[in-house]
Design a protein around this motif. Structure first.
Motif, short mmCIF file in Angstrom:
data_model
loop_
_atom_site.label_atom_id
_atom_site.label_comp_id
_atom_site.label_asym_id
_atom_site.label_seq_id
_atom_site.Cartn_x
_atom_site.Cartn_y
_atom_site.Cartn_z
N ALA A 70 22.64 64.78 42.68
CA ALA A 70 22.67 66.19 42.26
C ALA A 70 23.25 66.36 40.85
N TRP A 71 24.22 65.54 40.49
CA TRP A 71 24.91 65.70 39.21
C TRP A 71 24.26 64.88 38.09
N GLU A 72 23.20 64.19 38.41
CA GLU A 72 22.55 63.37 37.38
C GLU A 72 21.37 64.08 36.70
N PHE A 73 21.03 65.27 37.19
CA PHE A 73 19.94 66.01 36.54
C PHE A 73 20.45 66.60 35.22
N ILE B 172 43.88 63.11 41.82
CA ILE B 172 43.91 64.58 41.72
C ILE B 172 42.73 65.04 40.87
N GLY B 173 41.90 65.88 41.47
CA GLY B 173 40.76 66.42 40.74
C GLY B 173 40.73 67.93 40.85
N ARG B 174 39.97 68.56 39.95
CA ARG B 174 39.84 70.02 40.04
C ARG B 174 38.39 70.42 39.75
N GLY B 175 37.87 71.29 40.57
CA GLY B 175 36.51 71.78 40.38
C GLY B 175 36.49 73.30 40.32
N TYR B 176 35.34 73.83 40.02
CA TYR B 176 35.16 75.28 39.93
C TYR B 176 33.88 75.64 40.68
N SER B 177 33.95 76.69 41.49
CA SER B 177 32.82 77.01 42.37
C SER B 177 31.54 77.37 41.61
N GLY B 178 31.66 77.71 40.35
CA GLY B 178 30.46 77.99 39.56
C GLY B 178 29.71 76.73 39.17
N ASN B 179 30.27 75.58 39.50
CA ASN B 179 29.62 74.31 39.14
C ASN B 179 29.59 73.37 40.35
N PRO B 180 28.74 73.70 41.35
CA PRO B 180 28.74 72.89 42.58
C PRO B 180 28.34 71.43 42.36
N ASN B 181 27.54 71.17 41.34
CA ASN B 181 27.14 69.77 41.11
C ASN B 181 28.32 68.93 40.63
N GLN B 182 29.19 69.54 39.84
CA GLN B 182 30.40 68.81 39.42
C GLN B 182 31.32 68.58 40.63
N ILE B 183 31.41 69.60 41.49
CA ILE B 183 32.25 69.44 42.69
C ILE B 183 31.69 68.32 43.56
N ALA B 184 30.36 68.26 43.68
CA ALA B 184 29.72 67.21 44.49
C ALA B 184 30.08 65.82 43.95
N LYS B 185 30.03 65.69 42.65
CA LYS B 185 30.37 64.40 42.02
C LYS B 185 31.83 64.05 42.30
N LEU B 186 32.70 65.05 42.18
CA LEU B 186 34.13 64.80 42.42
C LEU B 186 34.38 64.42 43.88
N ILE B 187 33.67 65.09 44.80
CA ILE B 187 33.85 64.76 46.23
C ILE B 187 33.39 63.32 46.49
N ALA B 188 32.26 62.95 45.89
CA ALA B 188 31.76 61.58 46.10
C ALA B 188 32.79 60.56 45.60
#
Lengths: 168, 278
Positions: A70-73, B172-188
């Motif tokens: 998802a984050w690679e696009f 420790i990471g921080r995400g923002y709900s306006g950027n779900p793809n970044q959150i997905a990467k951080l969760i992975a």
């Protein structure tokens, strides 16, 4: 295999999938909050995105698309261009406001495909991107027509007797 | 032999439809979790989501895996117990700012200290939303939208990253709900980290804190690799504005129990189980 085309179609499929799934999520949550006109409109947009996704799938039928996370696009913004932003939503939003959001999405998708066509070195891929941009233009025109038929929003649209804040 | 078809993010969503307000940031976290699960190729049957109470704690019901909707503030306690007993499982604990930093604050600091190999996602909207909008431990001191605190809470909000660091959290990471793809990467990344990973997500409450839609204009992504020096991280976390996103801090240290091992005495467990048999 045309690698540029495969990469482009992978992005197109993701763009339409994200748009469709977000509209679906919004249709369901608006229905949950009894905003039925807006829920029905978002449901209609689910079908629109689905039709475009089918076209992309048809073009990609004989190709192996890259399997991107998802984050690679590579998007111009945080999310795919046709995905409705969470910041612009509210359970009390009007049909007109929902249409405006969809219109913004379609314009963003058109700009994405158009920019892709202008900057793509592969002629065949650029041609497909241009045809996608033209299709988004027709969606833009349709939404502009629908919006023109909508009455203006009530000036006190966001006010209601049962305010969400805790009563005393 | 037939090849298994890789699951897509939507395959990890359950048939239960969220009742969150449209525009709620928690939708973004739900989407990010399912995207991360799909990207990691996680087996649904080996994944457990544990939560406490609150709007965000409804999330396990919306994911097609095992879930446990616990009691207020105790999601981390349950999740740690589960991971210690079943180290083979992927365990994620979830909750909000009230659940995690106030009612469950004690569990939070000790989870950071203990360093069990699991992930904790705190969805911070700076308000108790489920009970209709009261100030939480992360509410700004001048937030005067609630009739319970008409002049604002008047006390300084917690800094979750600083608290986690001081308590010993190694990731420790921080995400923002306006950027779900970044959150997905951080969760992975958090799930793959060998130790306790704390992901703080700024997750807007569109209903009680509509001003949070302005976050989009002020969030930024951290440049470069995460900090690995606790002194430098402490300085940053105490003085930052809280809007920098990404993987902020990472150090590897021994987990409890060691990765892949269980702290459970099987004989004692069997004896305990037998004592309940009828």
């Amino acid at each position: 295999m045309n690698k540029q085309m495969a990469l482009f179609l992978a992005h197109s499929a993701e763009l339409e999938t994200e748009a469709q799934e977000r509209y679906e999520e919004l249709a369901e949550s608006m229905r949950e909050h009894r905003n039925i006109p807006v829920a029905d409109f978002f449901r209609r947009m689910v079908d629109e995105a689905g039709r475009h996704l089918e076209e992309v799938a048809e073009l990609a039928a004989d190709m192996t698309l890259p399997d991107l996370k998802a984050w690679e696009f590579d998007w111009p913004d945080a999310e795919a261009p046709e995905t409705t932003s969470y910041e612009a939503l509210h359970y009390r939003m009007s049909l007109r406001q929902a249409m405006q959001l969809a219109l913004d999405n379609e314009r963003a998708a058109r700009a994405y495909y158009s920019d892709y066509a202008d900057n793509c070195e592969d002629v065949e891929t650029a041609e497909v991107a241009r045809s996608f941009a033209a299709e988004e233009s027709s969606h833009v025109a349709e939404l502009e027509r629908l919006m023109a038929e909508q009455p203006a929003d009530h000036p006190h649209l966001w006010e209601e007797d049962d305010d969400p804040h805790m009563p005393e | 032999m037939m090849q298994a078809i890789p699951l897509k993010a939507r395959d990890f969503k359950s048939d239960v439809k969220p009742i969150w307000c449209p525009g709620c940031g928690h939708f973004s976290v739900l989407n990010a979790i399912t995207k991360a699960m799909a990207a990691l190729g996680i087996d649904k049957d080996d994944t457990v989501l544990v939560s406490g109470i609150g709007c965000s704690s409804r999330l396990p019901a919306y994911v097609d895996s095992y879930g446990f909707h616990g009691v207020h503030g105790r999601g981390l306690a349950i999740a740690q117990g589960l991971k210690v007993a079943r180290p083979d499982l992927t365990v994620l604990a979830l909750g909000g700012d009230g659940d995690g930093f106030s009612i469950g604050g004690n569990h939070f600091i000790h989870a950071c200290r203990r360093n069990v190999n699991m992930t904790y996602i705190a969805m911070d909207n700076e308000v108790y939303g489920m009970t209709k909008g009261q100030a939480s431990p992360t509410t700004p001191m001048d937030w005067d939208h609630s009739k319970l605190t008409p002049h604002g809470p008047g006390v300084r909000p917690f800094k979750p990253a600083a608290l986690a660091l001081a308590s010993g959290a190694p990731w420790i990471g921080r995400g923002y709900s306006g950027n779900p793809n970044q959150i997905a990467k951080l969760i992975a990344e958090a799930v793959e980290f060998p130790g306790f990973s704390f992901l703080h997500v700024m997750s807007q409450c569109i209903t009680f804190c509509p001003e949070q839609t302005d976050w989009k204009a002020v969030v930024s992504e951290m440049d470069g690799p995460p900090l690995a020096d606790a002194d430098a991280a402490a300085k940053q976390f105490l003085h930052e504005d809280g809007f920098q996103t990404g993987l902020l801090y990472r150090e590897e240290r021994p987990t409890w129990p060691p990765v892949g091992e269980t702290a459970v005495d099987e004989t004692a467990l069997a004896s305990l189980a037998a004592s309940f048999s009828v």
